[in-house]
Design a protein around this motif. Structure first.
Motif, PDB file in Angstrom:
ATOM      1  N   THR A 120       9.883 -19.262  -7.291  1.00  0.00           N
ATOM      2  CA  THR A 120      11.244 -19.669  -7.669  1.00  0.00           C
ATOM      3  C   THR A 120      11.418 -19.729  -9.187  1.00  0.00           C
ATOM      4  O   THR A 120      12.443 -20.183  -9.671  1.00  0.00           O
ATOM      5  CB  THR A 120      11.584 -21.044  -7.064  1.00  0.00           C
ATOM      6  N   ARG A 121      10.397 -19.277  -9.928  1.00  0.00           N
ATOM      7  CA  ARG A 121      10.403 -19.268 -11.393  1.00  0.00           C
ATOM      8  C   ARG A 121      10.732 -20.651 -11.958  1.00  0.00           C
ATOM      9  O   ARG A 121      11.579 -20.811 -12.832  1.00  0.00           O
ATOM     10  CB  ARG A 121      11.385 -18.227 -11.949  1.00  0.00           C
ATOM     11  N   ASN A 122       9.985 -21.654 -11.447  1.00  0.00           N
ATOM     12  CA  ASN A 122      10.130 -23.009 -11.983  1.00  0.00           C
ATOM     13  C   ASN A 122       8.837 -23.502 -12.629  1.00  0.00           C
ATOM     14  O   ASN A 122       8.722 -24.658 -12.990  1.00  0.00           O
ATOM     15  CB  ASN A 122      10.574 -23.978 -10.888  1.00  0.00           C
ATOM     16  N   ASP A 135       7.899 -21.337   0.048  1.00  0.00           N
ATOM     17  CA  ASP A 135       8.805 -21.686   1.143  1.00  0.00           C
ATOM     18  C   ASP A 135       8.865 -20.504   2.096  1.00  0.00           C
ATOM     19  O   ASP A 135       8.155 -19.512   1.902  1.00  0.00           O
ATOM     20  CB  ASP A 135      10.189 -22.080   0.626  1.00  0.00           C
ATOM     21  N   GLN A 158      10.924 -18.172   2.462  1.00  0.00           N
ATOM     22  CA  GLN A 158      11.371 -16.901   1.865  1.00  0.00           C
ATOM     23  C   GLN A 158      10.269 -16.218   1.055  1.00  0.00           C
ATOM     24  O   GLN A 158      10.361 -15.044   0.740  1.00  0.00           O
ATOM     25  CB  GLN A 158      12.589 -17.134   0.979  1.00  0.00           C
ATOM     26  N   ASP A 159       9.212 -16.947   0.731  1.00  0.00           N
ATOM     27  CA  ASP A 159       8.117 -16.419  -0.084  1.00  0.00           C
ATOM     28  C   ASP A 159       7.117 -15.685   0.816  1.00  0.00           C
ATOM     29  O   ASP A 159       6.050 -16.204   1.133  1.00  0.00           O
ATOM     30  CB  ASP A 159       7.440 -17.571  -0.835  1.00  0.00           C
TER      31      ASP A 159
END
Length: 121
Positions: free
Chosen positions: A22-24, A30, A32-33
């Motif tokens: 999620t580029r955090n 999750d 979707q990954d």
């Protein structure tokens, strides 16, 4: 709260370069990954060459995706199965255990991760 492979709170892997599915900056995951970007690694020249040879060039900048390309020493959330492939080939990059998501243990034994462990920055 996300957990790391040691059972503690998941720490940040890198914000420079910014990493994570999620580029955090964290190797969170999750549904979707699909790549399961959960292993916080400190990439090496050997690993970057291995990854490029496996079809995932992480060194070449891709400005259209806001990706500057990785350099040896950068920390990066790597797909668990790619780390396993690199390990089998003798090219596994070092791992920051405190920043590696617990879900990684579905693919990798903690003993193998510990063999490649480096201190967090």
């Amino acid at each position: 709260m996300a957990r790391n492979v040691l059972g503690g709170e998941l720490q940040s892997c890198s914000t420079d370069p910014m990493t994570g599915f999620t580029r955090n900056g964290c190797c969170e995951t999750d549904a979707q990954d699909v790549g399961v970007h959960t292993v916080c690694t400190r990439v090496t020249a050997e690993f970057l060459a291995f990854s490029a040879g496996a079809g995932n060039d992480l060194s070449t900048p891709r400005p259209e995706y806001g990706f500057a390309g990785l350099q040896p020493g950068d920390q990066w959330c790597l797909c668990a199965d790619r780390w396993v492939e690199a390990h089998a080939a003798g090219a596994a990059p070092p791992v920051v255990l405190e920043a590696t998501h617990a879900r990684t243990l579905e693919w990798v034994d903690l003993a193998d991760l510990r063999e490649h462990a480096v201190d967090p920055r």
